[in-house]
Design an enzyme around this catalytic site. Structure first.
Site, PDB file in Angstrom:
ATOM      1  N   PRO A   1      11.574 -34.747  -4.507  1.00  9.88           N
ATOM      2  CA  PRO A   1      11.606 -34.473  -3.065  1.00  9.88           C
ATOM      3  C   PRO A   1      11.408 -35.617  -1.954  1.00  9.88           C
ATOM      4  O   PRO A   1      10.723 -36.323  -2.338  1.00  9.88           O
ATOM      5  CB  PRO A   1      10.463 -33.481  -2.938  1.00  9.88           C
ATOM      6  CG  PRO A   1       9.908 -33.064  -4.248  1.00  9.88           C
ATOM      7  CD  PRO A   1      10.271 -34.423  -5.169  1.00  9.88           C
TER       8      PRO A   1
ATOM      9  N   LEU B   1       8.899 -45.988  -9.328  1.00 11.04           N
ATOM     10  CA  LEU B   1       9.761 -47.249  -9.858  1.00 11.04           C
ATOM     11  C   LEU B   1       9.952 -47.368 -11.206  1.00 11.04           C
ATOM     12  O   LEU B   1       9.825 -48.212 -11.872  1.00 11.04           O
ATOM     13  CB  LEU B   1       8.655 -48.343  -9.719  1.00 11.04           C
ATOM     14  CG  LEU B   1       8.258 -48.762  -8.108  1.00 11.04           C
ATOM     15  CD1 LEU B   1       7.430 -49.689  -8.063  1.00 11.04           C
ATOM     16  CD2 LEU B   1       9.662 -48.843  -7.207  1.00 11.04           C
TER      17      LEU B   1
ATOM     18  N   GLN C   1      10.129 -27.841  -2.696  1.00  9.30           N
ATOM     19  CA  GLN C   1       8.662 -28.369  -2.747  1.00  9.30           C
ATOM     20  C   GLN C   1       7.871 -27.704  -1.503  1.00  9.30           C
ATOM     21  O   GLN C   1       8.680 -27.740  -0.401  1.00  9.30           O
ATOM     22  CB  GLN C   1       8.459 -29.866  -2.557  1.00  9.30           C
ATOM     23  CG  GLN C   1       7.051 -30.320  -2.625  1.00  9.30           C
ATOM     24  CD  GLN C   1       7.079 -31.632  -2.562  1.00  9.30           C
ATOM     25  OE1 GLN C   1       7.191 -32.248  -1.297  1.00  9.30           O
ATOM     26  NE2 GLN C   1       6.644 -32.473  -3.502  1.00  9.30           N
TER      27      GLN C   1
ATOM     28  N   ARG D   1      13.728 -43.021  -4.179  1.00 10.85           N
ATOM     29  CA  ARG D   1      14.290 -43.976  -3.502  1.00 10.85           C
ATOM     30  C   ARG D   1      15.432 -44.655  -4.473  1.00 10.85           C
ATOM     31  O   ARG D   1      16.451 -44.912  -3.798  1.00 10.85           O
ATOM     32  CB  ARG D   1      13.372 -44.966  -2.894  1.00 10.85           C
ATOM     33  CG  ARG D   1      12.468 -44.803  -2.033  1.00 10.85           C
ATOM     34  CD  ARG D   1      11.483 -46.070  -1.567  1.00 10.85           C
ATOM     35  NE  ARG D   1      10.722 -45.602  -0.446  1.00 10.85           N
ATOM     36  CZ  ARG D   1       9.350 -44.998  -0.570  1.00 10.85           C
ATOM     37  NH1 ARG D   1       8.905 -44.610  -1.897  1.00 10.85           N
ATOM     38  NH2 ARG D   1       8.570 -44.794   0.143  1.00 10.85           N
TER      39      ARG D   1
ATOM     40  N   TYR E   1      -1.349 -34.833   1.716  1.00  7.40           N
ATOM     41  CA  TYR E   1      -0.991 -33.581   2.525  1.00  7.40           C
ATOM     42  C   TYR E   1      -2.257 -32.385   2.249  1.00  7.40           C
ATOM     43  O   TYR E   1      -3.256 -32.675   1.640  1.00  7.40           O
ATOM     44  CB  TYR E   1       0.331 -33.212   2.333  1.00  7.40           C
ATOM     45  CG  TYR E   1       1.295 -34.051   2.803  1.00  7.40           C
ATOM     46  CD1 TYR E   1       1.321 -34.534   4.091  1.00  7.40           C
ATOM     47  CD2 TYR E   1       2.068 -34.917   1.750  1.00  7.40           C
ATOM     48  CE1 TYR E   1       2.229 -35.472   4.389  1.00  7.40           C
ATOM     49  CE2 TYR E   1       2.990 -35.486   2.141  1.00  7.40           C
ATOM     50  CZ  TYR E   1       3.206 -36.117   3.264  1.00  7.40           C
ATOM     51  OH  TYR E   1       3.947 -37.147   3.911  1.00  7.40           O
TER      52      TYR E   1
ATOM     53  N   CYS F   1      11.672 -36.629   2.129  1.00  7.48           N
ATOM     54  CA  CYS F   1      11.800 -35.885   3.414  1.00  7.48           C
ATOM     55  C   CYS F   1      12.838 -36.439   4.074  1.00  7.48           C
ATOM     56  O   CYS F   1      13.244 -37.825   3.843  1.00  7.48           O
ATOM     57  CB  CYS F   1      10.547 -36.072   3.996  1.00  7.48           C
ATOM     58  SG  CYS F   1       9.270 -35.289   3.473  1.00  7.48           S
TER      59      CYS F   1
ATOM     60  N   ALA G   1       9.750 -31.723   0.989  1.00  8.97           N
ATOM     61  CA  ALA G   1       8.667 -31.136   1.261  1.00  8.97           C
ATOM     62  C   ALA G   1       9.058 -30.231   2.658  1.00  8.97           C
ATOM     63  O   ALA G   1       9.542 -30.628   3.643  1.00  8.97           O
ATOM     64  CB  ALA G   1       7.549 -32.016   1.836  1.00  8.97           C
TER      65      ALA G   1
END
Length: 370
Positions: free
Chosen positions: A25, A303, A102, A326, A184, A27, A59
């Site tokens: 996920p 990573l 999510q 990413r 969160y 954002c 999310a």
């Protein structure tokens, strides 16, 4: 010759993933009143054509104040549900990828700006709100403290997770991931750094786990038994005295006992004092330990960007799936390139079959022999 382990199927509940590659996920801070729109259609549509086995939508706030920012996706209203229905219809029409969502509540990290404008807490005049949390402890230096949740507030949020899960089922999502990571709300209850309550929801490990497990139990009861339900956790806060890997193992065992189908292992995000040694596979030891000690299907993330590295992760049993975030934004065809590097075949839309490179003419699974 057997297929590389990364490109073998995996069953989670009654859902069978085509391969072990997960799109984590991410954002986008691009929704309006919680409604996903054209950006999400483009963004998720692009990723849905990647050849990954599972795509988990960002999310998604279960209440308006449960969003990270005023620009984040939500699933608390009929309007939110209708907006998602439009996007999902396009994805389903053109891609066989499994789709997860999510579900999240940002807690004290809510009412934030979009990251590319500089992360800060927004005022009410800027469209912000008073965040909610286990305890009235600010998340970042200089921020106003959140409001501590009372019993009625906890029940309201638990019920909001349930309502969002029911909407997700109506929309046809294949999987739900509860967000208990990255600082969160559910993570805030777990960590003694953010949870300093003196009632049944604070203090001991059992008490700090109580509300996240109540949310899980309520969602598990509402979410269809055959559809996978799991959680994303931060295995450690990377701060002395914070949430630990030992506690993550215990929390995973508790989730497993309640019918969790998977655990997604990340780390950090709760406290600005965190010291994270970001290097390839830096979170992998956490995933490997949790998998070894619980046996619950585990998603490793962090990573892991080289195909051979990802293959070793699943071939050696450190985790069952590998998630990219990413890295797949930078290279949305990462699964194609991984399949070429490992000598595997991958799903792609027929409109793209003719782009297979000369050195990998059978890269795409066309359903034809050869």
């Amino acid at each position: 010759m057997s297929a590389p382990r990364l490109f073998t199927p995996l069953a989670l509940g009654r859902l069978t993933l085509a391969n072990r590659i997960v799109i984590a996920p991410m954002c986008q801070y691009s929704a309006e009143d919680g409604n996903v729109g054209d950006w999400h259609l483009m963004h998720l549509g692009n990723l849905a054509l990647s050849g990954a086995g599972l795509l988990i939508v960002e999310a998604t706030g279960v209440t308006p104040e449960g969003r990270i920012s005023p620009f984040c996706a939500g699933l608390w209203s009929d309007g939110n549900e209708a907006a998602f229905a439009r996007v999902l219809a396009a994805l389903r029409r053109h891609s066989p990828i499994a789709l997860g969502i999510q579900l999240s509540h940002a807690g004290r990290k809510g009412s934030s700006s979009a990251p590319w404008t500089g992360i800060r807490q927004l005022s009410r005049a800027e469209g912000g709100w008073l965040p909610l949390a286990p305890s009235a402890l600010a998340g970042r230096p200089g921020e106003a403290p959140p409001a501590a949740l009372d019993t009625a507030g906890l029940a309201r949020i638990r019920d909001a997770f349930v309502a969002a899960a029911r909407r997700a089922d109506r929309l046809g999502f294949d999987l739900v991931e509860l967000h208990a990571a990255h600082g969160y709300l559910l993570h805030q209850f777990l960590s003694p750094l953010s949870n300093q309550r003196d009632d049944a929801y604070g203090g001991s490990l059992a008490n700090r786990m109580r509300f996240p497990l109540e949310v899980f139990d309520a969602v598990r009861a509402a979410w269809p038994a055959g559809k996978p339900l799991g959680a994303r956790i931060s295995a450690t806060d990377w701060v002395e005295g914070g949430w630990s890997v030992d506690e993550s193992v215990e929390f995973t065992r508790a989730l497993q006992a309640r019918g969790a189908d998977f655990i997604h292992v990340s780390s950090g995000g709760l406290d600005s004092r965190q010291q994270i040694p970001a290097e390839p596979g830096y979170q992998l030891p956490f995933a490997a330990r949790i998998k070894a000690e619980t046996g619950l299907p585990t998603i490793a993330v962090g990573l892991i960007t080289d195909p051979h590295q990802a293959e070793r992760v699943v071939a050696e049993g450190s985790a069952d799936l590998v998630a990219l975030a990413r890295g797949i934004l930078y290279d949305p065809r990462w699964p194609w390139h991984a399949a070429q590097a490992l000598g595997a075949r991958v799903s792609a839309p027929p409109q793209y079959w003719r782009c297979a490179p000369a050195e990998a003419p059978h890269l795409f699974d066309t359903g034809r022999p050869g």
